[in-house]
Design an enzyme around this catalytic site. Structure first.
Site, PDB file in Angstrom:
ATOM      1  N   ASP A   1      -5.652  11.892  13.199  1.00  0.00           N
ATOM      2  CA  ASP A   1      -6.853  11.053  13.242  1.00  0.00           C
ATOM      3  C   ASP A   1      -7.042  10.416  14.618  1.00  0.00           C
ATOM      4  OD1 ASP A   1      -4.437   9.613  12.601  1.00  0.00           O
ATOM      5  OD2 ASP A   1      -5.655   7.819  12.368  1.00  0.00           O
ATOM      6  N   GLU A   2      -8.295  10.093  14.895  1.00  0.00           N
ATOM      7  CA  GLU A   2      -8.684   9.277  16.045  1.00  0.00           C
ATOM      8  C   GLU A   2      -7.995   9.711  17.345  1.00  0.00           C
ATOM      9  OE1 GLU A   2      -9.872   5.078  14.047  1.00  0.00           O
ATOM     10  OE2 GLU A   2      -7.719   5.372  14.296  1.00  0.00           O
TER      11      GLU A   2
ATOM     12  N   CYS B   1      -2.858  20.374  30.153  1.00  0.00           N
ATOM     13  CA  CYS B   1      -3.731  20.707  29.006  1.00  0.00           C
ATOM     14  C   CYS B   1      -4.867  21.622  29.450  1.00  0.00           C
ATOM     15  CB  CYS B   1      -4.297  19.445  28.361  1.00  0.00           C
ATOM     16  SG  CYS B   1      -3.043  18.469  27.521  1.00  0.00           S
TER      17      CYS B   1
ATOM     18  N   LEU C   1      -8.493  -0.872   1.305  1.00  0.00           N
ATOM     19  CA  LEU C   1      -8.198  -2.192   0.749  1.00  0.00           C
ATOM     20  C   LEU C   1      -7.780  -3.179   1.839  1.00  0.00           C
ATOM     21  CD1 LEU C   1      -6.385  -1.133  -2.558  1.00  0.00           C
ATOM     22  CD2 LEU C   1      -8.830  -1.295  -2.083  1.00  0.00           C
ATOM     23  N   ASP C   2      -7.722  -2.716   3.100  1.00  0.00           N
ATOM     24  CA  ASP C   2      -7.492  -3.663   4.201  1.00  0.00           C
ATOM     25  C   ASP C   2      -8.803  -4.350   4.599  1.00  0.00           C
ATOM     26  OD1 ASP C   2      -7.886  -0.896   4.860  1.00  0.00           O
ATOM     27  OD2 ASP C   2      -7.713  -1.390   6.988  1.00  0.00           O
TER      28      ASP C   2
ATOM     29  N   ASP D   1       3.160   4.665  14.569  1.00  0.00           N
ATOM     30  CA  ASP D   1       1.839   4.439  15.170  1.00  0.00           C
ATOM     31  C   ASP D   1       2.045   3.859  16.563  1.00  0.00           C
ATOM     32  OD1 ASP D   1      -1.026   3.780  15.540  1.00  0.00           O
ATOM     33  OD2 ASP D   1      -1.131   4.176  13.398  1.00  0.00           O
TER      34      ASP D   1
ATOM     35  N   CYS E   1       0.200  12.816  28.841  1.00  0.00           N
ATOM     36  CA  CYS E   1      -0.519  13.729  29.734  1.00  0.00           C
ATOM     37  C   CYS E   1      -0.213  13.412  31.204  1.00  0.00           C
ATOM     38  CB  CYS E   1      -2.016  13.630  29.451  1.00  0.00           C
ATOM     39  SG  CYS E   1      -2.449  14.516  27.939  1.00  0.00           S
TER      40      CYS E   1
ATOM     41  N   GLU F   1      -2.795  -3.738  10.458  1.00  0.00           N
ATOM     42  CA  GLU F   1      -2.992  -4.587  11.652  1.00  0.00           C
ATOM     43  C   GLU F   1      -3.045  -6.070  11.303  1.00  0.00           C
ATOM     44  OE1 GLU F   1      -4.898  -1.912  10.976  1.00  0.00           O
ATOM     45  OE2 GLU F   1      -5.520  -0.872  12.802  1.00  0.00           O
TER      46      GLU F   1
ATOM     47  N   CYS G   1      -6.051  16.175  31.854  1.00  0.00           N
ATOM     48  CA  CYS G   1      -4.636  16.490  32.117  1.00  0.00           C
ATOM     49  C   CYS G   1      -4.510  17.916  32.656  1.00  0.00           C
ATOM     50  CB  CYS G   1      -3.867  16.337  30.809  1.00  0.00           C
ATOM     51  SG  CYS G   1      -2.220  17.036  30.832  1.00  0.00           S
TER      52      CYS G   1
ATOM     53  N   ARG H   1       2.379  -0.962  11.901  1.00  0.00           N
ATOM     54  CA  ARG H   1       1.666  -2.052  12.597  1.00  0.00           C
ATOM     55  C   ARG H   1       2.403  -3.366  12.425  1.00  0.00           C
ATOM     56  NH1 ARG H   1      -2.679   1.286  11.783  1.00  0.00           N
ATOM     57  NH2 ARG H   1      -3.539   1.932  13.789  1.00  0.00           N
TER      58      ARG H   1
ATOM     59  N   HIS I   1      -2.182   7.924  18.334  1.00  0.00           N
ATOM     60  CA  HIS I   1      -1.374   6.889  17.672  1.00  0.00           C
ATOM     61  C   HIS I   1       0.116   7.053  17.986  1.00  0.00           C
ATOM     62  CE1 HIS I   1      -4.646   5.168  15.239  1.00  0.00           C
ATOM     63  NE2 HIS I   1      -5.108   6.398  15.166  1.00  0.00           N
TER      64      HIS I   1
HETATM   65  C1  TNX Z   1      -8.583   3.850  11.318  1.00  0.00           C
HETATM   66  S1  TNX Z   1      -8.122   5.372   8.857  1.00  0.00           S
HETATM   67  C2  TNX Z   1      -7.302   4.373  11.295  1.00  0.00           C
HETATM   68  C3  TNX Z   1      -6.167   3.450  11.355  1.00  0.00           C
HETATM   69  C4  TNX Z   1      -6.599   2.019  11.400  1.00  0.00           C
HETATM   70  C5  TNX Z   1      -7.763   1.832  10.433  1.00  0.00           C
HETATM   71  C6  TNX Z   1      -8.218   0.416  10.171  1.00  0.00           C
HETATM   72  C7  TNX Z   1      -7.345   6.238   9.886  1.00  0.00           C
HETATM   73  C8  TNX Z   1      -7.000   7.599   9.534  1.00  0.00           C
HETATM   74  N1  TNX Z   1      -7.038   5.693  11.073  1.00  0.00           N
HETATM   75  O1  TNX Z   1      -5.373   3.776  12.455  1.00  0.00           O
HETATM   76  O2  TNX Z   1      -5.530   1.223  11.049  1.00  0.00           O
HETATM   77  O3  TNX Z   1      -8.840   2.577  10.957  1.00  0.00           O
HETATM   78  O4  TNX Z   1      -8.221  -0.422  11.258  1.00  0.00           O
END
Ligand code: TNX
Length: 552
Positions: A329-330, A343, A435-436, A203, A279, A487, A340, A174, A266
């Site tokens: 993640d996410e 897919c 800790l962010d 990312d 996609c 970030e 797509c 980031r 990401h």
């Molecule tokens: C979620 S925690 C994410 C990150 C972000 C974070 C905080 C995780 C596995 N993924 O991509 O940076 O929240 O903003």
């Protein structure tokens, strides 16, 4: 009893009270900067001490190749007492000894013994010796009076960690962090016996690792800001040569670096160079690198797996760690794979009912590269809902995957599922170890704060990595990790400001058994350590809220 005897008795009682008070307060001093708190300490109730003199020598059976640890000892003694020990002396009266002893079980286990004529650090590994040195450094830091007289209290510390995995995570993807800053960060984390640095190298906002077979990844993905300062936090990457040097720097300090290459979400920084790997519905779309998010690699495009086979081969060759973290993640699955053609065709062919089952296919292919190059995968643990109620994993993780729990509220479920399915688990619950997040209401970060919850120092200290469960239910927990998502972390000073003092609490959660931990003792031990960090140029947040202001 006559008056004389009576006075005499009172006098004796007062002397006893006074000296025992003195001993107690002296005894407390040598423990006053130990952090993380060692797991076993024996003290001698005595006023005598080890004394450094001109006749004190350094003795060791460490091999020549381990001269770093001798230098580390000399550096500590010089910094705390202005002493340099000779290795030979015709009238050696006292010794300070670093002794490799293969009979000591456990690679991080050390025994530090201070007797009247010798100080000995014993361990079966060089890292064990290093941890003994870190503890010695803190004995000297805390015991100001004795240290100023070049003395050490008599003590025996027999110590080893509660968990083998004690990590902090950095996110130079980031906001880029120059390699020298990462080294500085490692130097500080090693003081507190952290032994893993997870590096989130890729990312949406940046690709930070040179891949020699695909130079376009850094050419396109490491320079988010083509008009601004070339060397600012938007821009930069680590060459493989720099990483090799960093890995060595970390290894002698007992820190393993686990690389994280985040897929399939990401990945905008990859798509910046390879839009065709996204996609099908996004092929004509404009990607604004640094702004576009939530775009994923296409699960149905075999060139994705070819590219990642090359990437994983190089990353596996570079990092000695057994683990590679692949993110997971996410992933905005319905927005990408759900729309797509490729897919959807693949989903039909595999007989899947749900788009998210494609994660299983995707990771099977990615993991086959991981295994081919001799590594084991780690992933962020995702469940079938991002909040409770969640019942199961997002998809079937393979048995050899290590999972990291992170989402607010989901950790108890993650512990239960990983126990049921036999996965190893690392504890990074958002409630305690992110800790962010701000350390107090109104504190930083002042930008890119998406409504982050506050994680106070005290909350962080309350973290029990076993979540209070019976031992049987927490056997699969490997350790802890504090995350510093980047970030809103523009540089090293902000990074350490967010890390400390809460990182000290995470260090103790990872090292020290619950029965040796206490919030009130931690607070006292924290202050000399903060002062010490300040003396080494480390920025941190002053935790004024934990100190009563009624006493002035
Ligand atoms: C979620 S925690 C994410 C990150 C972000 C974070 C905080 C995780 C596995 N993924 O991509 O940076 O929240 O903003």
């Amino acid at each position: 009893m006559n008056m004389k005897t009576c006075f005499f008795r009172i006098y004796i009682i007062m002397i006893c009270l006074f000296t025992s008070e003195k001993i107690v307060s002296q005894i407390n001093h040598e423990l006053s900067a130990l952090l993380p708190m060692p797991n076993h300490i024996e003290r001698e109730m005595s006023t005598s001490a080890f004394e450094f003199t001109d006749c004190t020598i350094l003795k060791t059976n460490l091999p020549e190749s381990a001269s770093f640890y001798k230098q580390e000892l000399q550096r500590i003694l010089k910094e705390r007492m202005g002493i340099t020990l000779p290795e030979k002396n015709s009238v050696a009266k006292q010794t300070v000894e670093l002794h490799l002893d293969s009979s000591i079980q456990g690679k991080e286990h050390y025994i530090l013994e201070v007797g009247k004529r010798s100080v000995t650090i014993k361990a079966s590994t060089e890292i064990g010796i290093y941890y003994g040195l870190k503890t010695l450094d803190q004995l000297l830091l805390g015991d100001v009076c004795r240290t100023s007289c070049r003395k050490l209290a008599l003590i025996r510390i027999d110590d080893q960690p509660r968990f083998g995995h004690r990590a902090l995570m950095l996110d130079p993807a980031r906001n880029f962090l120059p390699i020298e800053d990462v080294k500085f960060y490692i130097e500080q984390m090693a003081r507190y016996k952290f032994n893993v640095l997870q590096l989130h190298l890729t990312d949406d906002q940046g690709w930070r690792i040179e891949i020699k077979s695909h130079p376009e990844l850094v050419q396109m993905g490491a320079f988010r800001n083509s008009i601004g300062n070339k060397n600012g936090p938007d821009n930069g990457f680590y060459t493989q040569e720099q990483l090799r040097d960093l890995l060595q720097f970390a290894a002698v300090r007992g820190v393993e670096i686990i690389p994280e290459i985040d897929v399939p979400g990401h990945t905008v920084s990859v798509l910046a160079a390879h839009q065709d790997l996204g996609c099908s519905q996004m092929q004509g779309e404009k990607i604004t690198f640094g702004k576009t998010v939530n775009r994923m690699l296409c699960a149905g495009n075999s060139r994705v797996y070819e590219l990642y086979d090359d990437i994983i081969r190089e990353v596996a060759g570079l990092f000695p760690s057994q683990q590679i973290h692949l993110g997971g993640d996410e992933a905005a699955i319905s927005q990408n794979w759900g729309q797509c053609n490729l897919c959807q065709k693949l989903k039909e062919k595999l007989g899947y009912q749900k788009d998210r089952q494609l994660m299983e296919y995707f990771f099977q292919r990615i993991f086959s590269s991981v295994r081919k190059y001799g590594k084991r995968p780690t992933l962020w643990c995702e469940l079938d809902n991002v909040h409770m109620p969640a019942e199961d994993y997002l998809f079937d993780y393979p048995a050899d995957a290590t999972l990291i729990t992170w989402r607010l509220g989901l950790t108890p479920k993650c512990i239960e599922l990983t126990d049921r399915y036999g996965h190893q688990l690392i504890m990074a619950p958002g409630e305690y170890t992110y800790l962010d997040y701000p350390q107090l209401e109104g504190d930083l970060p002042e930008f890119n704060n998406w409504g982050m919850p506050v994680t106070t120092l005290q909350k962080c200290y309350e973290f029990d990595p076993g979540y209070g469960l019976p031992f049987e239910k927490q056997k699969h927990i490997q350790g802890v990790m504090g995350t510093l998502w980047g970030e809103a972390i523009k540089d090293i000073n902000r990074l350490t400001y967010m890390t400390y003092p809460r990182g000290l609490a995470v260090a103790e959660a990872g090292w020290t058994q619950m029965k040796q931990r206490s919030w009130s003792s931690f607070q006292k031990r924290m202050y000399p350590n903060l002062m010490n960090l300040m003396m080494h140029g480390v920025s941190f947040r002053v935790p004024f809220e934990v100190q009563s202001r009624n006493s002035y």
